[in-house]
Design a protein around this motif. Sequence first.
Motif, mmCIF file in Angstrom:
data_model
loop_
_atom_site.group_PDB
_atom_site.id
_atom_site.type_symbol
_atom_site.label_atom_id
_atom_site.label_comp_id
_atom_site.label_asym_id
_atom_site.label_seq_id
_atom_site.Cartn_x
_atom_site.Cartn_y
_atom_site.Cartn_z
ATOM 1 N N TYR A 13 0.873 -1.174 0.000
ATOM 2 C CA TYR A 13 0.000 0.000 0.000
ATOM 3 C C TYR A 13 0.904 1.216 0.000
ATOM 4 O O TYR A 13 1.975 1.192 0.590
ATOM 5 N N VAL A 14 0.473 2.280 -0.627
ATOM 6 C CA VAL A 14 1.135 3.570 -0.494
ATOM 7 C C VAL A 14 0.122 4.484 0.166
ATOM 8 O O VAL A 14 -0.991 4.661 -0.349
ATOM 9 N N VAL A 15 0.466 5.029 1.322
ATOM 10 C CA VAL A 15 -0.447 5.888 2.069
ATOM 11 C C VAL A 15 0.196 7.245 2.303
ATOM 12 O O VAL A 15 1.421 7.363 2.386
ATOM 13 N N ASP A 16 -0.621 8.261 2.391
ATOM 14 C CA ASP A 16 -0.161 9.621 2.634
ATOM 15 C C ASP A 16 -0.537 9.979 4.062
ATOM 16 O O ASP A 16 -1.711 10.175 4.370
ATOM 17 N N CYS A 17 0.448 10.024 4.944
ATOM 18 C CA CYS A 17 0.219 10.268 6.369
ATOM 19 C C CYS A 17 1.118 11.396 6.850
ATOM 20 O O CYS A 17 2.253 11.541 6.388
ATOM 21 N N ALA A 18 0.617 12.153 7.807
ATOM 22 C CA ALA A 18 1.411 13.253 8.372
ATOM 23 C C ALA A 18 2.560 12.734 9.230
ATOM 24 O O ALA A 18 3.599 13.391 9.336
ATOM 25 N N THR A 19 2.370 11.570 9.840
ATOM 26 C CA THR A 19 3.389 11.053 10.756
ATOM 27 C C THR A 19 3.583 9.553 10.562
ATOM 28 O O THR A 19 2.712 8.860 10.033
ATOM 29 N N ARG A 20 4.707 9.090 11.057
ATOM 30 C CA ARG A 20 4.992 7.658 11.064
ATOM 31 C C ARG A 20 3.944 6.916 11.895
ATOM 32 O O ARG A 20 3.489 5.831 11.524
ATOM 33 N N PRO A 62 -4.235 -11.093 10.861
ATOM 34 C CA PRO A 62 -3.289 -11.114 11.974
ATOM 35 C C PRO A 62 -2.043 -11.961 11.770
ATOM 36 O O PRO A 62 -1.075 -11.790 12.503
ATOM 37 N N THR A 63 -2.017 -12.830 10.784
ATOM 38 C CA THR A 63 -0.806 -13.626 10.578
ATOM 39 C C THR A 63 0.160 -12.978 9.595
ATOM 40 O O THR A 63 1.247 -13.495 9.357
ATOM 41 N N ALA A 64 -0.222 -11.836 9.031
ATOM 42 C CA ALA A 64 0.657 -11.113 8.114
ATOM 43 C C ALA A 64 1.631 -10.237 8.897
ATOM 44 O O ALA A 64 1.399 -9.903 10.058
ATOM 45 N N VAL A 65 2.712 -9.870 8.249
ATOM 46 C CA VAL A 65 3.702 -8.948 8.799
ATOM 47 C C VAL A 65 3.685 -7.717 7.899
ATOM 48 O O VAL A 65 3.700 -7.850 6.672
ATOM 49 N N TYR A 66 3.661 -6.548 8.484
ATOM 50 C CA TYR A 66 3.622 -5.314 7.702
ATOM 51 C C TYR A 66 4.862 -4.482 7.999
ATOM 52 O O TYR A 66 5.142 -4.167 9.148
ATOM 53 N N GLU A 67 5.588 -4.149 6.962
ATOM 54 C CA GLU A 67 6.765 -3.285 7.078
ATOM 55 C C GLU A 67 6.366 -1.889 6.625
ATOM 56 O O GLU A 67 5.769 -1.724 5.565
ATOM 57 N N ILE A 68 6.682 -0.890 7.426
ATOM 58 C CA ILE A 68 6.334 0.491 7.106
ATOM 59 C C ILE A 68 7.627 1.231 6.776
ATOM 60 O O ILE A 68 8.551 1.257 7.591
ATOM 61 N N ARG A 69 7.682 1.823 5.601
ATOM 62 C CA ARG A 69 8.884 2.544 5.188
ATOM 63 C C ARG A 69 8.508 3.889 4.600
ATOM 64 O O ARG A 69 7.592 3.979 3.781
ATOM 65 N N PRO A 70 9.246 4.933 4.966
ATOM 66 C CA PRO A 70 9.020 6.219 4.304
ATOM 67 C C PRO A 70 9.426 6.119 2.833
ATOM 68 O O PRO A 70 10.348 5.382 2.494
ATOM 69 N N ILE A 71 8.727 6.834 2.002
ATOM 70 C CA ILE A 71 9.064 6.895 0.577
ATOM 71 C C ILE A 71 9.703 8.247 0.322
ATOM 72 O O ILE A 71 9.111 9.288 0.601
#
Length: 126
Positions: free
Chosen positions: A81-88, A103-112
């Motif tokens: 997903y690409v999301v536009d958020c003000a903060t991490r 719930p069995t997935a792992v999500y990695e969050i990275r700034p673009i």
Amino acid sequence: MFYAILAYHVEEAVAALTPEEDAALMTDLLQINERLYRERTLGPAARLGATQDACTLRGPGAGMVIDGPFAETKEQLLGLYVVDCATRDAAIAIARDLRRVNPTAVYEIRPISLYLPGVPFPVTPS
């Protein structure tokens, strides 16, 4: 700020879902997508194809194409997903919503650091 939320999961577990289980999971995930779309925070999102169909380009010059995925984890990258958020923290909150229904997935969050919106194109038949 744009953030990428990368969805990792054990591919065999996802492939083992019955069509009904997969449809129910996608319904739950699409409810989150629709909310994020209404909130104007959702950019591109994709469910990726099978890792067996993946290849990697690496090496100097023109590079070399190598068949297959080479993740150093037991999970594979299955979507993003690409999301536009003000903060991490806001991006993490969205990832937590996704994980709540998957719930069995792992999500990695990275700034673009660079995001170039694409031009709409027709969907190619599979």
